[in-house]
Design an enzyme around this catalytic site. Structure first.
Site, PDB file in Angstrom:
ATOM      1  N   THR A 133       0.840  -1.197   0.000  1.00  0.00           N
ATOM      2  CA  THR A 133       0.000   0.000   0.000  1.00  0.00           C
ATOM      3  C   THR A 133       0.880   1.255   0.000  1.00  0.00           C
ATOM      4  O   THR A 133       2.105   1.160   0.014  1.00  0.00           O
ATOM      5  CB  THR A 133      -0.857   0.060   1.286  1.00  0.00           C
ATOM      6  OG1 THR A 133      -0.004   0.373   2.391  1.00  0.00           O
ATOM      7  CG2 THR A 133      -1.556  -1.260   1.549  1.00  0.00           C
ATOM      8  N   LYS A 188       6.931   3.887   0.809  1.00  0.00           N
ATOM      9  CA  LYS A 188       8.133   4.660   1.160  1.00  0.00           C
ATOM     10  C   LYS A 188       8.016   5.403   2.477  1.00  0.00           C
ATOM     11  O   LYS A 188       8.987   5.978   2.956  1.00  0.00           O
ATOM     12  CB  LYS A 188       8.387   5.734   0.070  1.00  0.00           C
ATOM     13  CG  LYS A 188       8.847   5.181  -1.237  1.00  0.00           C
ATOM     14  CD  LYS A 188       9.072   6.286  -2.233  1.00  0.00           C
ATOM     15  CE  LYS A 188       7.915   6.570  -3.145  1.00  0.00           C
ATOM     16  NZ  LYS A 188       7.353   5.584  -3.979  1.00  0.00           N
ATOM     17  N   VAL A 225      12.823   2.768  -4.084  1.00  0.00           N
ATOM     18  CA  VAL A 225      13.545   3.599  -5.056  1.00  0.00           C
ATOM     19  C   VAL A 225      13.710   2.792  -6.347  1.00  0.00           C
ATOM     20  O   VAL A 225      14.234   1.682  -6.319  1.00  0.00           O
ATOM     21  CB  VAL A 225      14.952   3.992  -4.525  1.00  0.00           C
ATOM     22  CG1 VAL A 225      15.669   4.885  -5.527  1.00  0.00           C
ATOM     23  CG2 VAL A 225      14.846   4.676  -3.172  1.00  0.00           C
ATOM     24  N   ALA A 230      11.547   1.247  -8.289  1.00  0.00           N
ATOM     25  CA  ALA A 230      10.708   0.037  -8.431  1.00  0.00           C
ATOM     26  C   ALA A 230      11.557  -1.224  -8.321  1.00  0.00           C
ATOM     27  O   ALA A 230      12.203  -1.433  -7.301  1.00  0.00           O
ATOM     28  CB  ALA A 230       9.917   0.087  -9.735  1.00  0.00           C
ATOM     29  N   LEU A 242      14.337  -2.034  -9.844  1.00  0.00           N
ATOM     30  CA  LEU A 242      15.786  -1.935 -10.106  1.00  0.00           C
ATOM     31  C   LEU A 242      16.583  -2.202  -8.829  1.00  0.00           C
ATOM     32  O   LEU A 242      16.200  -1.746  -7.746  1.00  0.00           O
ATOM     33  CB  LEU A 242      16.138  -0.519 -10.609  1.00  0.00           C
ATOM     34  CG  LEU A 242      15.555  -0.110 -11.963  1.00  0.00           C
ATOM     35  CD1 LEU A 242      15.942   1.347 -12.263  1.00  0.00           C
ATOM     36  CD2 LEU A 242      16.069  -1.029 -13.065  1.00  0.00           C
ATOM     37  N   GLY A 284      -0.981   4.381 -14.845  1.00  0.00           N
ATOM     38  CA  GLY A 284      -0.542   3.883 -13.529  1.00  0.00           C
ATOM     39  C   GLY A 284       0.853   4.331 -13.139  1.00  0.00           C
ATOM     40  O   GLY A 284       1.475   3.725 -12.271  1.00  0.00           O
ATOM     41  N   GLU A 318       1.344   8.304  -8.411  1.00  0.00           N
ATOM     42  CA  GLU A 318       0.740   7.905  -7.137  1.00  0.00           C
ATOM     43  C   GLU A 318      -0.755   8.217  -7.239  1.00  0.00           C
ATOM     44  O   GLU A 318      -1.158   9.047  -8.067  1.00  0.00           O
ATOM     45  CB  GLU A 318       1.343   8.734  -5.988  1.00  0.00           C
ATOM     46  CG  GLU A 318       2.830   8.550  -5.764  1.00  0.00           C
ATOM     47  CD  GLU A 318       3.160   7.309  -4.941  1.00  0.00           C
ATOM     48  OE1 GLU A 318       2.371   6.922  -4.076  1.00  0.00           O
ATOM     49  OE2 GLU A 318       4.234   6.722  -5.186  1.00  0.00           O
ATOM     50  N   ASP A 329       7.775  12.932  -3.786  1.00  0.00           N
ATOM     51  CA  ASP A 329       8.105  11.525  -3.981  1.00  0.00           C
ATOM     52  C   ASP A 329       9.614  11.351  -4.233  1.00  0.00           C
ATOM     53  O   ASP A 329      10.247  10.456  -3.675  1.00  0.00           O
ATOM     54  CB  ASP A 329       7.286  11.000  -5.166  1.00  0.00           C
ATOM     55  CG  ASP A 329       7.435   9.508  -5.329  1.00  0.00           C
ATOM     56  OD1 ASP A 329       7.124   8.787  -4.360  1.00  0.00           O
ATOM     57  OD2 ASP A 329       7.893   9.085  -6.406  1.00  0.00           O
ATOM     58  N   LYS A 350      12.742   9.590  -2.033  1.00  0.00           N
ATOM     59  CA  LYS A 350      13.659   8.577  -2.583  1.00  0.00           C
ATOM     60  C   LYS A 350      15.124   8.951  -2.354  1.00  0.00           C
ATOM     61  O   LYS A 350      15.917   8.105  -1.932  1.00  0.00           O
ATOM     62  CB  LYS A 350      13.386   8.369  -4.077  1.00  0.00           C
ATOM     63  CG  LYS A 350      12.072   7.646  -4.330  1.00  0.00           C
ATOM     64  CD  LYS A 350      11.742   7.622  -5.813  1.00  0.00           C
ATOM     65  CE  LYS A 350      10.450   6.872  -6.065  1.00  0.00           C
ATOM     66  NZ  LYS A 350       9.946   7.067  -7.429  1.00  0.00           N
TER      67      LYS A 350
END
Ligand code: ADP
Ligand code: ASP
Ligand code: MG
Length: 814
Positions: free
Chosen positions: A554, A578, A608, A610, A612, A663, A666, A677, A681
């Site tokens: 979530t 996060k 951070v 996704a 990767l 998508g 956020e 955001d 990160k």
């Protein structure tokens, strides 16, 4: 001759008794048989309950009596042919009358001595042996009933009487010398004292009755017929993977039963040990199953034969400076316990003699405390010994095997397995003979401890991961899909069994303790309970599965506040949310410390970039001694998508809309567009690099016009993107005029961090960053000029889910 003993569940109903008769009949074709039976399943408990209620003046004892009556009458009606029925029913009713009168007597005088209780409870076996003997006779078999009370003589320790073997053996021999019947039926458990009063041999004592008869008659074999196919490697009710041990020694069987393997009553081995009569444990409901053979020397070379446990134990500690070097302390201590008839299961004493610690049954705890405090009252008063400490709700867990002695590293493996799974060990005992190694643990850890030890010593090392997944939207849904697809692969290739035990969406939750079928979890949720995060946590901790992982899919602050509670229960946390890692530094640090303290990984790779491998790479750099000096990065897949698609033809507002539909943003696009955001990160990367930054320390040079920054709601915000089109167009045109592209860049340099929109020239590595890709440049002591670069898709449900999945597998491979 052979002795066959059938336990309560084997004779619980007429249907089961028919199976018993078949087994008896087949055996009697080969040899003479002595058959010992328990009371019909559950009857001993009912008799005890009836006695207790009657004693308390509670008329409910009558209902229990009625249940007992009905049970037996039904079995007679179903089992005995009609022409014999009235005689058998008449006899049973006569016995029932005596039982009823005894109970009434107890009810009237409100008193129940151990002697009277034995009288009441003995009816269970008296009923069952009579009925089954009659049933066997009506099958035209040559059978006779002999009441063991006329043979087995005991002392007067009612409810747990000790057998007087000389007299008993003589009686049994005399009986068999004159016996002509092929099959002799005996009630188990019951006996009489020398004065002729009814006594019993302790709960589970029918096994013992059978062993006494087998030994006295030098039988060739003792078969214990029960409801499981032998003595298992661990209690099968706790460990699904447990399996029957094919061959085991007397000593091993004794140790296992002494430490809780209820399938065999511990004293059973004693009478037959010298005679070396083999015991076979067999399953009445699966007579073809091999079962367990118990013999003098086992042919099974596995150094460990089984793991057993005893519940409801109290750990008692007595310590004090006054104990050192004083002879006779132990003698007085154990003398005090012995005079209270308290049996001690495990003892440890430090070589300094400063403390002695031992385990006894919970039910004896207060008696023991009193007895010890009385015995040492003088020393306690003189403060030479501290008042005794009693801790209830513990358990003993024991590894058993005759050959552990000749194998090194077993106790090491036992304790490290328990330690790795956060099972706290309170006390340890290992005899010099090394036939068992036992440890005291908390009651709540029993299931986990048994399962991890069983996996470590008996299973082919497939590791089970138990997931509790919160959120099954875009990312969570994809994650479950990926897990479903890979489940078999992970078992085959990585020996990882990934099971989802609980899931929630925003309204409902549901669990399946054996693993949720991932084809139909949606249905499970539709029919699930209303989501209650406290109950969810309670369930996770109660299940107390090894390798439990809480997965947060979530973006909820409320969920992120729960991580500490899970880590404290040694439940790992994997999250793409996060909020926790970018909250205040103290909280971030606390979570990391809890993770270390409770040996529960806390992984957030997807915070951070996704999927990767950015954080993992960073961790490896730091762990291997490198030092990060500078980070430059484009970390917002959504902003990258927006600025890659924004041009003269497509307005800024339209592009933001599109990013939402695909998508990339956020749920609240302001979090992306405001730069918050990206701030989160870079903050996380800075912290992982060793910096103590707070979110408020990060400089944010926002590209949004004041109207957008002031918008109170999402629709209002989206509207400002249209009205302020001119502001955005100007930013674009300026960059284009400079032959630059727009990138929202995050930078960490020597302890400070900033984020902001930058014009990037064509020779910069960021210039050609496509779509929603992310890029991170790590400048470190080892990469001072040419940075370590990680680049790739940095947003989207699929890659985020695969990043979460990678974290889960990381825990599995740990
Ligand atoms: P019976 O009524 O036949 O005497 P018990 O209930 O006394 O049977 O003993 C059989 C039960 O013992 C099994 O059903 C099982 O639940 C329990 N048990 C505990 N530990 C073990 C073990 N290690 N192996 C097999 N059974 C065990
Ligand atoms: N019926 C007794 C009990 O339940 C003895 C036995 O079944 O072994 O304990
Ligand atoms: Mg039993």
């Amino acid at each position: 001759m052979k002795v066959l003993k059938f336990g309560g569940s084997s004779v619980a109903s007429s249907e089961n008794i028919k199976k018993v008769i078949k087994i008896v009949k087949e055996s009697s074709l080969q040899t003479n048989v002595a058959v010992v039976v328990s009371a019909l399943g559950g009857v001993t408990d009912l008799l005890l309950k009836a006695g207790e209620l009657a004693c308390n003046g509670d008329e409910a004892y009558k209902e229990i009596f009625k249940t007992i009556e009905d049970k037996h009458i039904t079995v007679v009606r179903e089992l005995i042919p009609v022409n014999n029925q009235s005689g058998v029913l008449g006899h049973i009713k006569k016995m029932l009358n005596i039982l009823e009168n005894t109970l009434e007597g107890v009810f009237l005088i409100n008193e129940l001595s151990a002697k009277t209780s034995d009288k009441i409870v003995s009816f269970g076996e008296l009923f069952s042996s009579y009925i089954i003997a009659e049933a066997i006779k009506s099958n035209h078999l040559n059978a006779e009933l002999k009441n063991t009370q006329e043979l087995i003589v005991t002392d007067e320790n009612f409810s747990n009487a000790a057998v007087l073997f000389e007299k008993t053996n003589a009686n049994i021999e005399a009986f068999f010398n004159q016996n002509k019947a092929k099959i002799v039926m005996f009630p188990g458990f019951v006996a009489k004292t020398e004065k002729g009063e009814v006594s019993t041999l302790g709960r589970g004592g029918s096994d013992y009755t059978a062993a006494i008869i087998a030994a006295a008659t030098n039988s060739e074999l003792l078969e214990i017929w029960t409801d499981v196919s032998g003595m298992y490697t661990a209690n099968p009710n706790f460990v699904r993977e447990a399996f029957p041990i094919n061959n085991i020694s007397y000593q091993e069987a004794m140790e296992l039963s002494h430490f809780g393997a209820k399938v065999l009553y511990p004293p059973t081995i004693q009478p037959i040990l010298k005679k070396e009569i083999p015991i076979c444990i067999k399953n009445t409901f699966e007579p073809k199953a091999e079962g367990t053979l118990i013999v003098k020397t086992s042919s099974n070379n596995n150094p460990i034969k089984g793991i057993s446990h005893i519940e409801n134990m109290a750990l008692v500690t007595i310590e004090g400076g006054g104990m050192i070097g004083i002879p006779g302390i132990s003698k007085r201590l154990f003398g005090a316990l012995s005079s209270e008839k308290i049996s001690v299961s495990l003892i440890t004493q430090a070589s300094s003699e400063h403390s002695i610690c031992f385990a006894i049954s919970n039910k004896d705890a207060s008696k023991a405390k009193q007895a010890i405090n009385d015995e040492f009252s003088y020393e306690i008063e003189q403060q030479k010994i501290d008042p005794v400490i009693v801790e209830e709700n513990n358990a003993i867990i024991a590894l058993v095997g005759d050959h552990m002695k000749s194998h090194q590293g077993i106790s090491g493996k036992m304790f490290s397995t328990l330690g790795k799974n956060n099972v706290n060990i309170r006390a340890i005992a290992q005899g010099a003979s090394e036939k068992n190694i036992s440890a005291v643990i908390a009651h709540k850890d029993i299931k986990k401890a048994l399962n991890v030890l069983h996996a470590a010593f008996f299973e082919n090392q497939t590791k089970q991961l138990n997931l509790f997944v919160v959120g099954v939207g875009n990312v969570g849904g994809k994650l479950l899909e990926q897990i479903k697809q890979q489940q078999q692969y992970l078992i085959d290739n990585l020996k990882l069994q990934v099971r989802v035990i609980g899931v929630t969406n925003s309204r409902k939750m549901f669990f399946n303790e054996d693993g949720i079928n991932l084809d139909s979890y949606q249905q499970g949720l539709d029919n699930g309970e209303t989501l209650d995060l406290d109950l969810f946590h309670k369930k996770v901790t109660e299940l107390n599965y090894r390798n439990s992982i809480f997965v947060d899919n979530t973006a909820s602050a409320k969920i992120s506040e729960l991580y500490a509670d899970y880590l404290k229960e040694s439940v790992s946390v994997v999250t793409c949310n996060k909020i926790a890692c970018s909250s205040n530094y103290t909280n971030y640090l606390n979570l990391k410390q809890l993770s270390r303290e409770y040996n529960a990984p806390f992984l957030f790779e997807t915070n951070v970039g996704a999927g990767l491998p950015i954080i993992d790479t960073l961790k490896n750099l730091i762990a291997s001694g490198d030092k990060v000096t500078k980070i430059q990065a484009v970390l917002s897949g959504s902003l990258n998508f927006v600025f890659n698609n924004f041009n003269i033809e497509t307005s800024f507002a339209e592009v933001v809309d599109l990013a939402g539909i695909q998508g990339y943003t956020e749920p609240d696009p302001r979090i992306d567009l405001s730069g918050v955001d990206v701030m989160r990160k870079i903050l996380i990367l800075a912290r992982e690099s060793g910096s103590r930054l707070e979110l408020s320390d990060i400089e944010n040079d926002s590209f949004l016009p004041q109207a957008s920054l002031d918008a109170d709601s999402v629709p209002e915000f989206l509207e400002t993107l249209k009205t302020e089109a001119e502001h955005f167009n100007k930013i674009y045109q300026n960059a284009a005029a400079n032959n630059c592209r727009l990138k929202f860049v995050a930078e960490y340099d020597n302890g400070a961090a900033n984020v902001g929109l930058k014009e990037i020239p064509s020779d910069h590595p960021f210039y050609n960053l496509d779509g929603s890709d992310n890029i991170v440049l790590f400048f470190t002591d080892r990469y001072p000029v040419q940075p370590l670069i990680i680049k790739g898709a940095g947003a989207g449900a699929d890659v985020t889910a695969s990043g979460l999945f990678a974290d889960i597998i990381r825990i599995g491979n740990n």
